[in-house]
Design an enzyme around this catalytic site. Sequence first.
Site, PDB file in Angstrom:
ATOM      1  N   ASP A   1       0.817  -1.230   0.000  1.00 53.73           N
ATOM      2  CA  ASP A   1       0.000   0.000   0.000  1.00 53.73           C
ATOM      3  C   ASP A   1       0.845   1.272   0.000  1.00 53.73           C
ATOM      4  O   ASP A   1       0.326   2.350   0.321  1.00 53.73           O
ATOM      5  CB  ASP A   1      -0.948   0.020   1.212  1.00 53.73           C
ATOM      6  CG  ASP A   1      -2.002  -1.074   1.157  1.00 53.73           C
ATOM      7  OD1 ASP A   1      -2.210  -1.640   0.056  1.00 53.73           O
ATOM      8  OD2 ASP A   1      -2.600  -1.367   2.199  1.00 53.73           O
TER       9      ASP A   1
ATOM     10  N   HIS B   1      23.037 -15.978   8.315  1.00 50.72           N
ATOM     11  CA  HIS B   1      22.801 -15.406   6.995  1.00 50.72           C
ATOM     12  C   HIS B   1      22.563 -13.899   7.054  1.00 50.72           C
ATOM     13  O   HIS B   1      22.401 -13.248   6.026  1.00 50.72           O
ATOM     14  CB  HIS B   1      21.589 -16.112   6.361  1.00 50.72           C
ATOM     15  CG  HIS B   1      21.468 -15.943   4.894  1.00 50.72           C
ATOM     16  ND1 HIS B   1      20.375 -15.331   4.302  1.00 50.72           N
ATOM     17  CD2 HIS B   1      22.290 -16.283   3.876  1.00 50.72           C
ATOM     18  CE1 HIS B   1      20.519 -15.338   2.993  1.00 50.72           C
ATOM     19  NE2 HIS B   1      21.676 -15.887   2.700  1.00 50.72           N
TER      20      HIS B   1
ATOM     21  N   LYS C   1      23.186 -10.078   7.082  1.00 48.49           N
ATOM     22  CA  LYS C   1      24.227  -9.213   6.541  1.00 48.49           C
ATOM     23  C   LYS C   1      24.116  -7.853   7.239  1.00 48.49           C
ATOM     24  O   LYS C   1      23.138  -7.126   7.033  1.00 48.49           O
ATOM     25  CB  LYS C   1      24.057  -9.019   5.031  1.00 48.49           C
ATOM     26  CG  LYS C   1      24.005 -10.340   4.225  1.00 48.49           C
ATOM     27  CD  LYS C   1      22.593 -10.797   4.007  1.00 48.49           C
ATOM     28  CE  LYS C   1      22.400 -11.789   2.883  1.00 48.49           C
ATOM     29  NZ  LYS C   1      23.207 -12.957   2.835  1.00 48.49           N
TER      30      LYS C   1
ATOM     31  N   ASP D   1      30.347   2.155  15.648  1.00 50.23           N
ATOM     32  CA  ASP D   1      30.205   2.979  16.858  1.00 50.23           C
ATOM     33  C   ASP D   1      28.760   3.065  17.332  1.00 50.23           C
ATOM     34  O   ASP D   1      28.349   4.074  17.929  1.00 50.23           O
ATOM     35  CB  ASP D   1      30.756   4.382  16.619  1.00 50.23           C
ATOM     36  CG  ASP D   1      32.228   4.362  16.213  1.00 50.23           C
ATOM     37  OD1 ASP D   1      32.915   3.385  16.546  1.00 50.23           O
ATOM     38  OD2 ASP D   1      32.673   5.313  15.541  1.00 50.23           O
TER      39      ASP D   1
END
Length: 497
Positions: A242, A415, A417, A422
Amino acid sequence: MGASTHPTVIAMEAALYAAIPVVAHVGTCAGIGVRVIMRKPAVGVALAWLFLVFSVPFLGALFYLLIGERRVGQRRAEKIARLHTDYAVLADRIVDDAIVNVDWTHHPPAARGMDRLGAELVGVPTVAGSTGELLTDSEEILLRLAEDIDEAETSVFMEFYIWSEGGLADKVLESLARAAERGVSCRLLVDAIGGRPWWRGKQPERLRRAGVRVLPAFPTGVVQAFFSRNDLRLHRKIVVLDGEIGWTGSMNLVDPRYFKQDANVGEWVDAMVRLEGAVVAPLAMTIIGDWLIESEETVEDVLRSDPLGKIEPKGAGDVQVIPSGPVETCDALLQMLLALVNAAQRELVLTTPYFVPDESLLRAIRGAAGRGVETHLVLPERIDSLLTRYACRSYLEELMSVGVNVHLFTEGLLHTKSVTVDEHISMFGTVNLDMRSLWLNYEVSLFVYSEPFGKHLRGLQQTYIEQSRKLSLAEWRKRPYGERVAENTLRLFSPVL
């Protein structure tokens, strides 16, 4: 005795015939060599290809012609070129002016520089006013996604590298079918190779019967191989509903309890973020652009069937969406990653399932640790690619020797990523820290300039570290010499893995 049967003549003819393959190989090496040099790839990539072409006569050249260049084909390249115009149309329709007004006084100076870099190289500035929920349980992710689809009123866009039958993934599929049946405009892209088993099953036709527009991304075949690379893949995972809710992250549309159970790596461990607010606009533009490339529809066709409105700010997060892929963005993703790593002053944490980095990224990580930044690299102990596993291992000693903490996750195939710097600047998305993601796959990454999100993501990374075993440099150096030879040999081929 005729001249043709004289021993000297026969010997000369034999020598001539024997020389033909040698001359052909030398000519092939010269031709491919010039082609590689004139395309000016990274030195390591060029040398890897030249070595392969020289050492494996003819087959090496054929391999290069098939996958050595980032060819997308003329038709696809023309469509990609038209996206600049299409994106302008989409931006005029869905981008509220307020979302591009970022207050950089709340962020480190490096964040402003990264924003400029992304805007210059990709054309996508940071947007202001987003909120996100980081989800780490696969069952919850699938259930929440199915719930969002059930509540969709006008449009659903989805794209995944892999869709796999079984478990709660089927619940998402049925939600999508129901949405189409009640009149919601639904479009789905699934990569032709990543989703190959799914494409051979009955579920794509189930969706089409319900009214979902379903297309394979980057279809492959013998004919296509002559015009474009068959191994360029759509590795993105994006959902937009939407024009108000977006999803992205590392998880394919699979239930880990049923996915690749014979790979002996454990269940895949992923994370996704559910987003609202300004960030939905660039995500929507990315996925609609992907649809326009694969389909015969125009941007006007899409906007007629999907009445998307202005996407307004919601929340306090500032996010830059960086789509990447051959032809589209060149080295923009690598440049953003280098800027992110170099921005670290106190701590740098990276998680990735596949670590076969570009030389510049490897040096940046080593440089961060060398200048005193506490650096952690979290990798799965077992992965589903033997070649990548050995190539990855070749980098670990030189990282640990400068102080990088290497952790091997033991509770499945990690898996997710992610990169945090900091606890303030983060990268989260679909990109692995390997050459394929950096140069070949079509990826999407969120660069998030937000301390609350950074702290939350850092907390998730800490749970991964606590479920890992830390490598010891002294122990690592004791591994068998044969393993080192195998690792360093496969490292030579890392640009083509």
